[in-house]
Design a protein around this motif. Structure first.
Motif, mmCIF file in Angstrom:
data_model
loop_
_atom_site.group_PDB
_atom_site.id
_atom_site.type_symbol
_atom_site.label_atom_id
_atom_site.label_comp_id
_atom_site.label_asym_id
_atom_site.label_seq_id
_atom_site.Cartn_x
_atom_site.Cartn_y
_atom_site.Cartn_z
ATOM 1 N N ALA A 19 -2.802 -3.116 -9.965
ATOM 2 C CA ALA A 19 -1.407 -2.685 -9.841
ATOM 3 C C ALA A 19 -1.320 -1.295 -9.228
ATOM 4 C CB ALA A 19 -0.733 -2.698 -11.212
ATOM 5 N N LEU A 20 -2.136 -0.381 -9.703
ATOM 6 C CA LEU A 20 -2.096 0.990 -9.189
ATOM 7 C C LEU A 20 -2.512 1.056 -7.727
ATOM 8 C CD1 LEU A 20 -3.570 2.927 -12.246
ATOM 9 C CD2 LEU A 20 -1.193 2.880 -11.485
ATOM 10 N N GLU A 21 -3.450 0.208 -7.344
ATOM 11 C CA GLU A 21 -3.867 0.174 -5.939
ATOM 12 C C GLU A 21 -2.717 -0.277 -5.055
ATOM 13 O OE1 GLU A 21 -6.173 0.598 -2.601
ATOM 14 O OE2 GLU A 21 -6.607 1.241 -4.656
ATOM 15 N N LEU A 22 -1.985 -1.291 -5.498
ATOM 16 C CA LEU A 22 -0.834 -1.769 -4.730
ATOM 17 C C LEU A 22 0.276 -0.722 -4.689
ATOM 18 C CD1 LEU A 22 -0.650 -5.479 -5.948
ATOM 19 C CD2 LEU A 22 -1.200 -4.690 -3.641
ATOM 20 N N PHE A 23 0.519 -0.079 -5.824
ATOM 21 C CA PHE A 23 1.552 0.955 -5.858
ATOM 22 C C PHE A 23 1.221 2.094 -4.890
ATOM 23 C CE2 PHE A 23 2.314 -0.168 -10.615
ATOM 24 C CZ PHE A 23 3.056 -1.270 -10.234
ATOM 25 N N ALA A 24 -0.064 2.447 -4.843
ATOM 26 C CA ALA A 24 -0.484 3.560 -3.995
ATOM 27 C C ALA A 24 -0.423 3.228 -2.515
ATOM 28 C CB ALA A 24 -1.900 3.993 -4.377
ATOM 29 N N THR A 25 -0.696 1.973 -2.177
ATOM 30 C CA THR A 25 -0.781 1.605 -0.758
ATOM 31 C C THR A 25 0.553 1.158 -0.170
ATOM 32 O OG1 THR A 25 -1.498 -0.631 -1.406
ATOM 33 C CG2 THR A 25 -3.216 0.984 -0.906
ATOM 34 N N GLN A 26 1.369 0.461 -0.968
ATOM 35 C CA GLN A 26 2.612 -0.065 -0.399
ATOM 36 C C GLN A 26 3.878 0.399 -1.111
ATOM 37 O OE1 GLN A 26 1.589 -4.275 -0.698
ATOM 38 N NE2 GLN A 26 2.985 -4.557 -2.423
ATOM 39 N N GLY A 27 3.701 1.214 -2.165
ATOM 40 C CA GLY A 27 4.862 1.761 -2.857
ATOM 41 C C GLY A 27 5.190 1.002 -4.131
ATOM 42 N N PHE A 28 5.706 1.733 -5.121
ATOM 43 C CA PHE A 28 6.027 1.123 -6.408
ATOM 44 C C PHE A 28 7.164 0.121 -6.274
ATOM 45 C CE2 PHE A 28 8.399 1.101 -10.425
ATOM 46 C CZ PHE A 28 7.396 0.754 -11.319
ATOM 47 N N ASP A 29 8.253 0.550 -5.645
ATOM 48 C CA ASP A 29 9.421 -0.329 -5.533
ATOM 49 C C ASP A 29 9.143 -1.531 -4.647
ATOM 50 O OD1 ASP A 29 10.958 1.292 -7.174
ATOM 51 O OD2 ASP A 29 11.665 2.530 -5.505
ATOM 52 N N GLN A 30 8.227 -1.395 -3.696
ATOM 53 C CA GLN A 30 7.943 -2.470 -2.755
ATOM 54 C C GLN A 30 6.943 -3.485 -3.303
ATOM 55 O OE1 GLN A 30 7.955 0.857 -1.874
ATOM 56 N NE2 GLN A 30 10.032 0.641 -1.037
ATOM 57 N N THR A 31 6.380 -3.202 -4.457
ATOM 58 C CA THR A 31 5.378 -4.094 -5.044
ATOM 59 C C THR A 31 6.016 -4.975 -6.109
ATOM 60 O OG1 THR A 31 3.615 -2.473 -4.679
ATOM 61 C CG2 THR A 31 3.184 -4.209 -6.280
ATOM 62 N N SER A 32 5.777 -6.260 -6.012
ATOM 63 C CA SER A 32 6.345 -7.209 -6.979
ATOM 64 C C SER A 32 5.314 -7.563 -8.040
ATOM 65 C CB SER A 32 6.795 -8.484 -6.271
ATOM 66 O OG SER A 32 5.677 -9.184 -5.756
ATOM 67 N N VAL A 33 5.791 -8.077 -9.160
ATOM 68 C CA VAL A 33 4.904 -8.541 -10.216
ATOM 69 C C VAL A 33 4.036 -9.671 -9.704
ATOM 70 C CG1 VAL A 33 4.846 -9.741 -12.437
ATOM 71 C CG2 VAL A 33 6.386 -7.795 -12.120
ATOM 72 N N GLU A 34 4.599 -10.529 -8.877
ATOM 73 C CA GLU A 34 3.828 -11.636 -8.318
ATOM 74 C C GLU A 34 2.640 -11.124 -7.512
ATOM 75 O OE1 GLU A 34 7.065 -11.349 -8.306
ATOM 76 O OE2 GLU A 34 7.738 -13.103 -9.458
ATOM 77 N N GLN A 35 2.839 -10.067 -6.746
ATOM 78 C CA GLN A 35 1.745 -9.500 -5.961
ATOM 79 C C GLN A 35 0.663 -8.917 -6.861
ATOM 80 O OE1 GLN A 35 4.271 -6.854 -3.611
ATOM 81 N NE2 GLN A 35 3.716 -7.972 -1.740
ATOM 82 N N ILE A 36 1.087 -8.255 -7.927
ATOM 83 C CA ILE A 36 0.105 -7.688 -8.860
ATOM 84 C C ILE A 36 -0.702 -8.797 -9.515
ATOM 85 C CG2 ILE A 36 -0.198 -6.341 -10.967
ATOM 86 C CD1 ILE A 36 2.423 -4.898 -10.273
#
Length: 223
Positions: A19-36
């Motif tokens: 989750a943190l990797e996705l938040f860091a690379t594409q943004g918190f708001d732009q990351t969905s639970v499904e992606q995590i």
């Protein structure tokens, strides 16, 4: 995907890391639970069951730590002031065990106002836990001493932890212990030396030492 495997602490950490990797690379708001969930190899329902939401996955370590500290402080402690410091050390040790993950979390929180606000609330929860513990462990303590000491320990911990989070250098737990010893000394509650065992005791205490601590120490010697 294996829902059973995600019950292990290591698997939970893997979800947090993803989750943190996705938040860091594409943004918190732009990351969905499904992606995590997909990145971590768990189902969407498992993610919600274990973490609740995106905010919760960022702060899940703190929730676990607060529960562990409640259990730790519920045990008998010879010196309540030192017990609060040891609780602080336990938190630092947890994050220092994986500094890269801690730094990634720190970077994400700094970029999201809602997460920064929750971080402030989380810090206050530690401070309140220490405050309430001291009031229970030291009956008769001046509330200002309890809240002041809780705030001091929390501030010292956060200062040393930020040194770890803001740079690549290793910050040993000994650095925090030294800082906390200094905080205890400034507050007048550090046991610098063992008292002598004698029939006559002459006690000298710093003026800044809280009365509840003076009473505790005198009580120990009289017992």
């Amino acid at each position: 995907m294996s829902d059973v495997a995600t019950s292990a602490p290591a698997a939970r950490t893997a979800v947090v890391a993803a989750a943190l990797e996705l938040f860091a690379t594409q943004g918190f708001d732009q990351t969905s639970v499904e992606q995590i969930a997909q990145a971590a190899g768990v189902s969407r329902s498992t993610f919600f069951r274990q973490f609740g939401g995106k905010d919760d996955v960022v702060f899940t370590d703190h929730e676990q730590l607060l529960e562990e500290l409640r259990d730790f402080l519920a045990r008998p402690h010879a010196n309540p002031w030192a017990a609060v410091c040891e609780a602080s050390v336990r938190v630092f040790t947890h994050f220092a065990a994986d500094p890269e993950l801690a730094r990634r979390r720190y970077g994400v929180v700094r970029e999201v106002p809602a997460l920064r606000e929750r971080e402030i609330i989380t810090v206050f929860r530690y401070e309140r836990l220490f405050d309430e513990y001291l009031r229970e462990a030291l009956p008769g303590i001046d509330p200002l001493d309890a809240v002041g000491y809780a705030a001091l320990v929390t501030a010292v911990h956060n200062h040393v932890l930020r040194q770890l989070l803001r740079g690549p250098k290793r910050v040993p737990v000994a650095a925090l212990r030294r800082a906390l010893d200094d905080a205890m000394r400034r507050f007048g509650v550090l046991d610098d030396a063992e008292p002598a065992d004698d029939d006559v005791v002459v006690a000298v205490f710093p003026k800044r030492m809280p009365r509840a601590e003076i009473a505790r120490r005198l009580g120990e010697q009289l017992d």
